[in-house]
Design a protein around this motif. Structure first.
Motif, PDB file in Angstrom:
ATOM      1  N   PRO A 141       0.952  -1.190   0.104  1.00 20.19           N
ATOM      2  CA  PRO A 141       0.084  -0.004  -0.039  1.00 20.19           C
ATOM      3  C   PRO A 141       0.876   1.183  -0.107  1.00 20.19           C
ATOM      4  O   PRO A 141       1.911   1.337   0.767  1.00 20.19           O
ATOM      5  CB  PRO A 141      -0.892  -0.174   1.145  1.00 20.19           C
ATOM      6  N   THR A 201      -6.553   0.373  -2.996  1.00 23.23           N
ATOM      7  CA  THR A 201      -6.785   0.599  -1.368  1.00 23.23           C
ATOM      8  C   THR A 201      -8.170  -0.428  -1.195  1.00 23.23           C
ATOM      9  O   THR A 201      -8.604  -0.764  -0.117  1.00 23.23           O
ATOM     10  CB  THR A 201      -7.219   1.967  -1.304  1.00 23.23           C
ATOM     11  N   SER A 241     -10.061  -4.048  -1.299  1.00 21.99           N
ATOM     12  CA  SER A 241      -9.959  -5.560  -1.397  1.00 21.99           C
ATOM     13  C   SER A 241     -10.913  -5.997  -2.479  1.00 21.99           C
ATOM     14  O   SER A 241     -11.847  -5.415  -2.780  1.00 21.99           O
ATOM     15  CB  SER A 241     -10.460  -6.095   0.033  1.00 21.99           C
ATOM     16  N   THR A 262      -0.101  -7.384  -2.027  1.00 21.41           N
ATOM     17  CA  THR A 262       0.561  -6.849  -0.609  1.00 21.41           C
ATOM     18  C   THR A 262       1.543  -7.810  -0.466  1.00 21.41           C
ATOM     19  O   THR A 262       1.696  -8.671  -1.159  1.00 21.41           O
ATOM     20  CB  THR A 262      -0.508  -6.778   0.505  1.00 21.41           C
ATOM     21  N   TYR A 298      -2.254 -10.318  -0.573  1.00 14.53           N
ATOM     22  CA  TYR A 298      -3.654  -9.963  -0.721  1.00 14.53           C
ATOM     23  C   TYR A 298      -3.627  -8.993  -1.939  1.00 14.53           C
ATOM     24  O   TYR A 298      -2.800  -8.333  -2.120  1.00 14.53           O
ATOM     25  CB  TYR A 298      -4.226  -9.497   0.484  1.00 14.53           C
ATOM     26  N   LYS A 317      -5.237  -5.958  -3.922  1.00 16.06           N
ATOM     27  CA  LYS A 317      -5.656  -4.581  -3.707  1.00 16.06           C
ATOM     28  C   LYS A 317      -6.034  -4.047  -4.964  1.00 16.06           C
ATOM     29  O   LYS A 317      -5.205  -3.939  -5.867  1.00 16.06           O
ATOM     30  CB  LYS A 317      -4.745  -3.689  -3.039  1.00 16.06           C
TER      31      LYS A 317
END
Length: 259
Positions: free
Chosen positions: A19, A37, A39, A73, A77, A79
């Motif tokens: 991020p 930003t 999910s 990330t 994950y 983003k």
């Protein structure tokens, strides 16, 4: 337009970003935030009101096909940015309204990334009229001439689809409004060499599935309560969506086995 690149080439090398990493403003659409930003769940919540059948697996599939490349990330994950959401919306709309193959959508996005204009199919007249959907409302009946007007199909093509049982007219010669979407899909398949007569088995399978759904919801439909009948209709619609999802996944799995 250059030949479509494969999914891996279109998506580029996998990057593990964090991020706050610099935004990738070079990709379309410009003027929309490229800050990652959101999910995958948040993206799904944004898109589902417009595309009720979209799922997490569908979003991952579009990523695999190189239509969008969310950041990762440090822990792996996904983003997404607002720009990623707009690319997904573009792809989902092109599939739903114009039945474009993913390779064509991927080419169009590449053109948009390069600042080139994109020509949309002239036959997709069902999509908008002054920005409003012009597909017939649920429960509406349309004539063969109206189907031709809305889809760009010729009379002979509509007749061929009716002969194959893909669309069925009532005693007055009018078709269910959903026939417009059926004709749109059949036209797109015809461009790949799949004629309406090849699609008779699809219609037969759909009728068998509808019979099974009817058996499930029959107890609710038989009740006098209006609320019960409404629950039956809602359950039937939900089961139809599940069957459609299952069918799509089974076709993709079978195609994957082709090598």
């Amino acid at each position: 337009m250059s030949p479509a690149a494969g999914p891996a080439a279109a998506a580029g090398p996998r990057r593990e970003d964090h991020p706050g990493a610099p935004a990738r403003e070079q990709t379309w659409p410009q003027g929309v935030s490229h800050e990652a930003t959101m999910s995958i769940g948040a993206v799904l919540a944004v898109l589902q009101p417009e595309f009720p059948a979209v799922t997490v697996s569908k979003l991952r599939f579009l990523e695999e096909q190189g239509l969008v490349t969310p950041r990762r990330t440090g822990s792996g994950y996904r983003k997404y940015s607002r720009a990623d959401v707009e690319r997904l919306r573009y792809a989902l709309t092109a599939q739903r309204d114009s039945y474009l193959p993913l390779r064509v959508i991927r080419d169009q996005l590449a053109d948009l990334d390069a600042g080139r204009s994109v020509e949309h199919p002239s036959h997709a007249r069902v999509v908008t009229r002054d920005g409003e959907l012009v597909a017939p409302a649920a429960g509406a009946r349309v004539s063969a001439a109206e189907i031709c007007e809305l889809t760009g199909a010729g009379e002979a093509e509509v007749d061929e689809m009716a002969s194959a049982g893909l669309i069925i007219a009532d005693a007055r010669g009018r078709f269910p409004g959903r026939s417009v979407q059926v004709v749109q899909a059949a036209l797109s398949l015809a461009r790949h060499g799949i004629s309406p007569r090849h699609l008779r088995s699809v219609r037969t399978a759909a009728e068998r599935e509808a019979d099974l759904i009817d058996q499930v919801v029959a107890p609710l439909r038989a009740q006098r309560s209006g609320a019960a009948r409404e629950r039956g209709a809602a359950q039937a619609a939900e089961l139809a969506e599940l069957y459609a999802t299952l069918h799509a996944e089974l076709v993709r799995a079978a195609v994957d086995q082709l090598g």
